[in-house]
Design an enzyme around this catalytic site. Structure first.
Site, short mmCIF file in Angstrom:
data_model
loop_
_atom_site.label_atom_id
_atom_site.label_comp_id
_atom_site.label_asym_id
_atom_site.label_seq_id
_atom_site.Cartn_x
_atom_site.Cartn_y
_atom_site.Cartn_z
CG ASP A 203 -2.11 0.94 1.06
OD1 ASP A 203 -2.54 1.19 -0.07
OD2 ASP A 203 -2.60 1.45 2.09
CB SER A 227 -6.83 2.94 -0.23
OG SER A 227 -5.50 3.37 -0.33
CD GLN A 277 -4.70 1.48 -3.32
OE1 GLN A 277 -4.27 2.58 -3.66
NE2 GLN A 277 -4.29 0.86 -2.22
#
Length: 286
Positions: A203, A227, A277
């Site tokens: 991430d 996110s 993502q």
């Protein structure tokens, strides 16, 4: 094992609090909310604790609410399926009784099969690059005092960006990023831990790939960023205490959302994991 690495390993070592329920502490990395990678890594650890002799091959999660790093996180694991080859688990992460993340993880018994992969892209060797901590020390005198410790403190995951941008004067750049990363210390021979640590690290600087073509960063005051979801596929075994190249791109952004993709390669070119993502990259009005 270095103290910072040991602390991260302990962060992922959840405490059982009932049948298929676990609790993890939260970490303050200097962000307004809990780092999403922490919740992802802990969720995968929780699911893995309910599976014997099978490793995760895919993870799909949605971030529902921002997490509070001053509170622990409770993880509920639901046993969806135990098949002959695959095992599926659903995980719900909660704080103060509210869901902050929900995800599904699939585990597979080891087997041989057809194999191919993309070739590893060109990248300079990690030894030729400065770490994010080194870059932080170089600009520490230009940031508010409360941010200096965040930029310069020791980190459990060492990250060496290939072509870092200027956070004070971001320019429009093509939507491609690369960085090398590894744990800051030697890790135990536990493949579950290595998968959870890669999940945690995946991430970092991922969302920003979709901001590069627009000359923005997550620090831009006119942007609301977060996110929205995160997926990982584990292809082959690896170690997080050895250098991995994280090669990222952003094929598209629209509707206030940016889409990002990534691949992890070992130094000898083996593709070990892939990520995607979607992120909120909304321009603030007024």
């Amino acid at each position: 094992m270095l103290d910072v690495t040991k602390k991260l390993v302990e962060l992922l070592d959840l405490s059982p609090i009932g049948d298929d329920h676990f609790q993890g502490d939260s970490e303050d990395l200097g962000f307004p909310h809990v780092f999403g990678g922490q919740v992802l890594g802990q969720a995968l650890m929780a699911a893995s604790r309910t599976v014997d002799d099978r490793l995760c091959h895919s993870l799909h999660a949605y971030f529902l609410r921002p997490g509070n790093h001053s509170m622990p996180i409770d993880y509920e694991v639901q046993r969806v399926r135990d098949g002959g080859s695959f095992t599926v688990r659903r995980v719900i992460a909660r704080q103060d009784g509210k869901e902050i993340l929900t995800g599904s993880m699939s585990f597979q018994a080891a087997e041989d099969g057809l194999s191919h992969q993309f070739e590893m892209p060109d990248a300079p060797a990690p030894e030729t690059l400065r770490s994010e901590q080194d870059w932080g020390k170089m600009i520490a005198d230009k940031v508010p005092e409360k941010l200096r410790d965040v930029l310069t403190r020791d980190r459990p995951i060492e990250i060496r960006p290939v072509n870092p941008g200027d956070p004070f004067n971001p320019k429009k750049r093509p939507p491609y990023r690369q960085n090398w990363l590894r744990s800051a210390g030697i890790l135990p021979d536990d493949p579950v831990l290595h998968r959870c640590l890669l999940t945690y690290a995946s991430d970092f600087s991922f969302l920003g790939t979709s901001l590069d073509p627009h000359g923005r960063t997550f620090m831009s005051s006119d942007m609301q960023v977060a996110s929205l979801d995160h997926s990982i596929w584990f292809h082959r075994d690896f170690r997080m205490d050895e250098w991995l190249l994280y090669d990222k791109d952003s094929p598209s952004s629209s509707g206030g959302r940016g889409f990002n993709r990534g691949n992890f390669y070992t130094r000898d070119g083996v593709l070990v994991a892939s990520t995607t993502q979607e992120a909120l990259i909304r321009e603030r009005q007024g």
